[in-house]
Design a protein around this motif. Structure first.
Motif, PDB file in Angstrom:
ATOM      1  N   ALA A  93       0.760  -1.027   0.031  1.00  0.00           N
ATOM      2  CA  ALA A  93      -0.172   0.063   0.148  1.00  0.00           C
ATOM      3  C   ALA A  93       0.899   1.221  -0.175  1.00  0.00           C
ATOM      4  CB  ALA A  93      -0.844   0.082   1.055  1.00  0.00           C
ATOM      5  N   ILE A  94       0.687   1.996  -1.167  1.00  0.00           N
ATOM      6  CA  ILE A  94       2.042   2.880  -1.571  1.00  0.00           C
ATOM      7  C   ILE A  94       1.461   4.423  -1.266  1.00  0.00           C
ATOM      8  CG2 ILE A  94       3.565   3.814  -3.088  1.00  0.00           C
ATOM      9  CD1 ILE A  94       3.781   0.657  -4.202  1.00  0.00           C
ATOM     10  N   HIS A  95       1.862   5.013  -0.413  1.00  0.00           N
ATOM     11  CA  HIS A  95       1.473   6.623  -0.253  1.00  0.00           C
ATOM     12  C   HIS A  95       2.948   7.337  -0.435  1.00  0.00           C
ATOM     13  CE1 HIS A  95       2.979   6.257   3.865  1.00  0.00           C
ATOM     14  NE2 HIS A  95       2.889   7.490   3.912  1.00  0.00           N
ATOM     15  N   GLY A  96       2.858   8.572  -0.835  1.00  0.00           N
ATOM     16  CA  GLY A  96       4.213   9.327  -1.014  1.00  0.00           C
ATOM     17  C   GLY A  96       4.914   8.705  -2.019  1.00  0.00           C
ATOM     18  N   SER A  97       6.111   8.267  -1.755  1.00  0.00           N
ATOM     19  CA  SER A  97       6.834   7.780  -2.753  1.00  0.00           C
ATOM     20  C   SER A  97       7.349   6.312  -2.678  1.00  0.00           C
ATOM     21  CB  SER A  97       8.411   8.532  -2.818  1.00  0.00           C
ATOM     22  OG  SER A  97       7.921  10.083  -3.090  1.00  0.00           O
ATOM     23  N   ASP A 117      -1.700  10.413  -5.294  1.00  0.00           N
ATOM     24  CA  ASP A 117      -0.705  11.401  -5.628  1.00  0.00           C
ATOM     25  C   ASP A 117       0.701  10.589  -5.380  1.00  0.00           C
ATOM     26  OD1 ASP A 117      -0.808  11.071  -2.998  1.00  0.00           O
ATOM     27  OD2 ASP A 117      -1.024  13.091  -2.409  1.00  0.00           O
ATOM     28  N   ALA A 118       0.818   9.394  -5.199  1.00  0.00           N
ATOM     29  CA  ALA A 118       2.150   8.867  -4.956  1.00  0.00           C
ATOM     30  C   ALA A 118       2.816   8.767  -6.365  1.00  0.00           C
ATOM     31  CB  ALA A 118       1.687   7.301  -4.519  1.00  0.00           C
ATOM     32  N   ARG A 119       4.188   8.632  -5.973  1.00  0.00           N
ATOM     33  CA  ARG A 119       5.042   8.362  -7.120  1.00  0.00           C
ATOM     34  C   ARG A 119       5.898   7.325  -6.989  1.00  0.00           C
ATOM     35  NH1 ARG A 119       9.080  12.766  -7.626  1.00  0.00           N
ATOM     36  NH2 ARG A 119       9.446  11.984  -5.305  1.00  0.00           N
ATOM     37  N   LEU A 120       6.298   6.486  -8.150  1.00  0.00           N
ATOM     38  CA  LEU A 120       7.077   5.401  -7.991  1.00  0.00           C
ATOM     39  C   LEU A 120       8.336   5.221  -8.934  1.00  0.00           C
ATOM     40  CD1 LEU A 120       3.702   4.784  -8.130  1.00  0.00           C
ATOM     41  CD2 LEU A 120       4.636   2.322  -7.850  1.00  0.00           C
ATOM     42  N   THR A 159       4.115   8.651 -12.224  1.00  0.00           N
ATOM     43  CA  THR A 159       3.011   9.031 -11.311  1.00  0.00           C
ATOM     44  C   THR A 159       2.226   7.737 -10.913  1.00  0.00           C
ATOM     45  OG1 THR A 159       1.460   9.512 -13.051  1.00  0.00           O
ATOM     46  CG2 THR A 159       2.742  11.627 -12.162  1.00  0.00           C
ATOM     47  N   ALA A 160       1.464   7.659 -10.069  1.00  0.00           N
ATOM     48  CA  ALA A 160       0.433   6.516  -9.734  1.00  0.00           C
ATOM     49  C   ALA A 160      -0.449   6.198 -11.283  1.00  0.00           C
ATOM     50  CB  ALA A 160      -0.462   6.606  -8.547  1.00  0.00           C
ATOM     51  N   ALA A 161      -1.106   7.520 -11.552  1.00  0.00           N
ATOM     52  CA  ALA A 161      -1.864   7.148 -12.916  1.00  0.00           C
ATOM     53  C   ALA A 161      -0.980   6.235 -14.136  1.00  0.00           C
ATOM     54  CB  ALA A 161      -2.319   8.572 -13.497  1.00  0.00           C
ATOM     55  N   ARG A 162       0.269   6.668 -14.199  1.00  0.00           N
ATOM     56  CA  ARG A 162       1.306   6.177 -15.323  1.00  0.00           C
ATOM     57  C   ARG A 162       1.464   4.768 -14.796  1.00  0.00           C
ATOM     58  NH1 ARG A 162       2.763   5.224 -20.118  1.00  0.00           N
ATOM     59  NH2 ARG A 162       5.004   4.800 -20.313  1.00  0.00           N
ATOM     60  N   ALA A 163       1.727   4.612 -13.381  1.00  0.00           N
ATOM     61  CA  ALA A 163       2.197   3.374 -12.992  1.00  0.00           C
ATOM     62  C   ALA A 163       0.853   2.222 -13.260  1.00  0.00           C
ATOM     63  CB  ALA A 163       2.416   3.165 -11.655  1.00  0.00           C
TER      64      ALA A 163
END
Ligand code: COA
Length: 647
Positions: A93-97, A117-120, A159-163
């Motif tokens: 469960a990913i928040h932030g980065s 709004d997370a980033r990976l 971004t999360a959307a791209r991921a």
């Protein structure tokens, strides 16, 4: 309190990492995770697991401070292998980065969900490394090879959307992330192990080859990018176990390399530039920014502020100039829109926070006003006098001068303690560096305000004292002077430029001057001619170029001739150089790239030392950060002062 704890929600175990500031995978975290896996495996009542973090972010990577020490067990690849091999499904469960080892950990889990709004990302290349815990082996099994290569060799997070789009995430949560992760975990029956999946071939083989080539070219001398590309290529043709072993070995070799040490130095140096106690004071507000001047610099500063959500009032001398300034700002924002850096809604919102005016009284309500008018002391003094009349008494008044005496300007205000220098670099909405120039009488909370603005704009603020050129331009003048000496001594402009690009600069000093224009520096030299020390060596080649109307690219000719935008060596320049050598009585001799770079570096380092001795820079790290982020010094070399101190 342990850094890793487990709580039961029905039959779902929620494993939480709590290791501030960024939940790095330190030894305690690795050991805690391994213990959690063992405990969960021993508990038949648990059906699935959620792995989450407290605080500002999911795991943001390995603890960079541990890289200087020998690795301590348990090692991250083993922890991830234990999670992946677990008999119950694990959901990250990913928040932030989720960065570096954090994303590798998430990829070892059997499913992934993230806050919107997370980033990976896998930023290891930026630290001189490649992923060392399976990143280059698992990512190409979750996403197509081209998307994997972009992340691994490019180092930029997505971004999360791209991921979600590329297959790295199973879902994105808009509400409570832990609840959503528990729901996802509850629905999973058996673990689906990433390493059991086949690699995903690139969506377009030709485009992939071109991408590989581009990264190899972009790598230049930076080893990590080259190795990152090779690791992905290897994964596509090797079984997982062999690819994991090869990746780990490369990671360990790179970890001990000079380049990785240099990049770690820059990592911490960039985060320490505003550690001065004054920067920790409560700043004055910086939400409403005034900009005087709508030229390239003023418009760039306005755009930089608008892009970060601030409001901007720009003042120009007449309606026509205000209109031109407004058009420049709109054009810059349109460019960001075209590059996908903001949405059209965000662009419209930014423009709605912007006004261009002709009356200084429009600046009465602004928190901080930056003058960005012509580089002339008298002109700037007139602007400061007007600002002193119209601005609120506690508003900060800043100058964007790149070399004028900020003390002299500050002294024109009734309250000089509110004056500061904010030296932006062009293009101001792109360049990361902001020199915060501190006049002698500046108030502590005004220093804090400059620092707060740098942070808001996402820039690296470096504190500088007042002198001609502050930190960066002063050091640049010194190595430019040395480059001129080299020309007179026998090198050619293209030899000097090639030595610099070979060293890792994006551009050589002469190509750069052609881009920026030679006329401004010429005007400055003419102004200073009267005060020049006659015993100091002076090379007049650049003056002769300017006298011949060669002002750089904008006139189609400068240090080079430009044909269809392409630089060619210029016979006229060769003649001018030859005649200046004769005039100075110099017999030219050949230079190889090493000697050219040695002389340029020595000039940077010696002026860097002067800047330190005079207290213009707080420390050598700030000089490195300045040269890397403002002047194209190759990051992977660590900066001129780092190189000097490493010997
Ligand atoms: N290891 C050790 N310390 C780290 C760290 C890491 N991987 N990442 C961040 N820190 C420290 C910073 O030095 C800073 O310390 P300080 O408060 O003593 O100055 C603190 O954590 C906060 O970092 P900062 O970058 O100021 O916070 P932020 O909220 O702006 O950004 C991140 C958070 C996670 C996005 C950012 O820190 C980051 O990108 N970190 C690097 C991640 C990375 O490269 N990981 C791969 C390692 S292989």
């Amino acid at each position: 309190m342990s850094v890793v704890s487990t709580l039961l929600h029905g039959s779902v175990a929620v494993v939480t990492i709590d290791n501030p500031p960024v939940n790095a995978t330190s030894q305690a975290v690795r050991a805690g995770l391994l213990a959690a896996v063992a405990d969960i495996e021993a508990d038949p009542g648990i059906a699935s697991v959620v792995l989450r973090c407290t605080g500002r972010t999911f795991v943001a990577g390995a603890d960079v401070r541990e890289f200087d020490k020998p690795p301590q067990p348990p090692h991250l690849p083993d922890v991830i292998a234990a999670i992946e091999a677990a008999s119950r499904p694990w959901v990250a469960a990913i928040h932030g980065s989720a960065l570096g080892g954090g994303l590798e950990l998430a990829m070892g889990c059997h499913a992934r969900i993230a806050a919107r709004d997370a980033r990976l990302g896998l930023p290891e290349v930026t630290l001189g490394l490649i992923p060392g815990a399976g990143g280059t082996v698992r990512l190409p099994r979750l996403v197509a090879a081209d998307a994997a290569l972009a992340m691994i060799a490019g180092g930029k997070p997505v971004t999360a959307a791209r991921a979600l789009e590329i297959g790295l995430l199973d879902d994105v949560a808009d509400g409570d992330l832990t609840d959503a992760a528990i729901a996802l975990a509850t629905g999973l029956e058996a673990p689906r192990r990433t390493l059991d999946r086949p690699v995903r071939d690139p969506s377009d083989a030709d485009a992939f080859s071109a991408q590989v080539k581009r990264f190899k070219t972009r790598a230049g001398g930076q080893l990590s990018i080259r190795h990152a590309v090779e690791a992905v290529e290897n994964t596509l043709v090797t079984d997982a176990a062999a690819a994991l072993a090869a990746e780990r070995q490369t990671f360990l070799d790179l970890k001990d390399s000079e380049q990785a040490a240099a990049l770690r130095h820059v990592f911490f140096a960039e985060r320490a530039t505003l550690s001065d106690p004054r920067c920790k004071q409560t700043p004055r507000p910086v939400d409403r920014i005034g900009v005087v001047g709508g030229g390239t610099m003023g418009a760039g500063i306005a755009a930089a502020c608008l892009l970060k959500g601030l409001s901007v009032t720009m003042v120009e001398r007449d309606t026509e100039a205000a209109e031109t300034g407004r058009a420049r700002v709109a054009e810059t924002l349109a460019g960001s829109l075209a590059r996908g850096l903001l949405t059209s809604d965000a662009r419209d919102a930014a423009l709605s926070r912007f006004q261009a005016a002709t009356d200084y009284s429009e600046l009465a309500g602004e928190d901080l006003v930056i003058e960005a008018v012509f580089e002339d002391m008298q002109v700037k003094k007139q602007v400061f006098a007007r600002l002193d009349e119209v601005c609120a008494p506690d508003a900060v008044i800043a100058t964007n001068t790149s070399y004028l005496d900020v003390d002299e300007l500050a002294a024109t205000l009734r309250d000089p303690s509110r004056a500061i220098g904010l030296h932006f670099f062009s293009p101001a909405h792109v360049m990361k560096l902001l020199e915060i120039v501190l006049p002698e009488r500046v108030a502590d909370d005004v220093v804090a305000t400059g620092a707060a603005l740098a942070r808001k704009l996402g820039k690296i603020g470096v504190l500088a004292g007042v002198c001609d050129g502050f930190i960066g331009n002063r050091i640049m003048s010194a190595y430019r002077r040395e480059a001129d000496y080299l020309l007179e001594d026998g090198a050619t402009p293209s030899e000097v430029d090639a030595a610099m690009t070979g060293f890792g600069f994006a551009m050589g000093v002469f190509a750069m001057q052609d881009l920026a224009g030679l006329d401004i520096a010429w005007a400055m030299r003419k102004r200073r001619a009267a005060t020049r020390d006659p015993s100091e060596r002076y090379v007049a080649i650049a003056d002769r170029l300017c006298q011949a109307g060669r002002f750089g690219r904008k006139t189609g000719a400068g240090w080079y001739d430009y044909v269809d935008g392409k630089a060619r060596s210029a016979p006229t320049v060769t003649e001018i150089i030859a005649s200046e050598r004769r005039r100075a009585g110099i017999t030219p001799r050949p230079f190889d790239p090493e000697e050219i770079m040695q002389r340029l570096l020595a000039a940077m380092q010696s002026e860097g030392q002067n800047v330190l001795d005079e207290g213009i820079a707080r420390n050598a790290c700030d000089i490195d950060v300045t040269m890397i982020n403002g002047y194209g010094f190759p990051r992977w070399r660590g900066g001129p002062m780092w190189m000097r101190d490493r010997g």
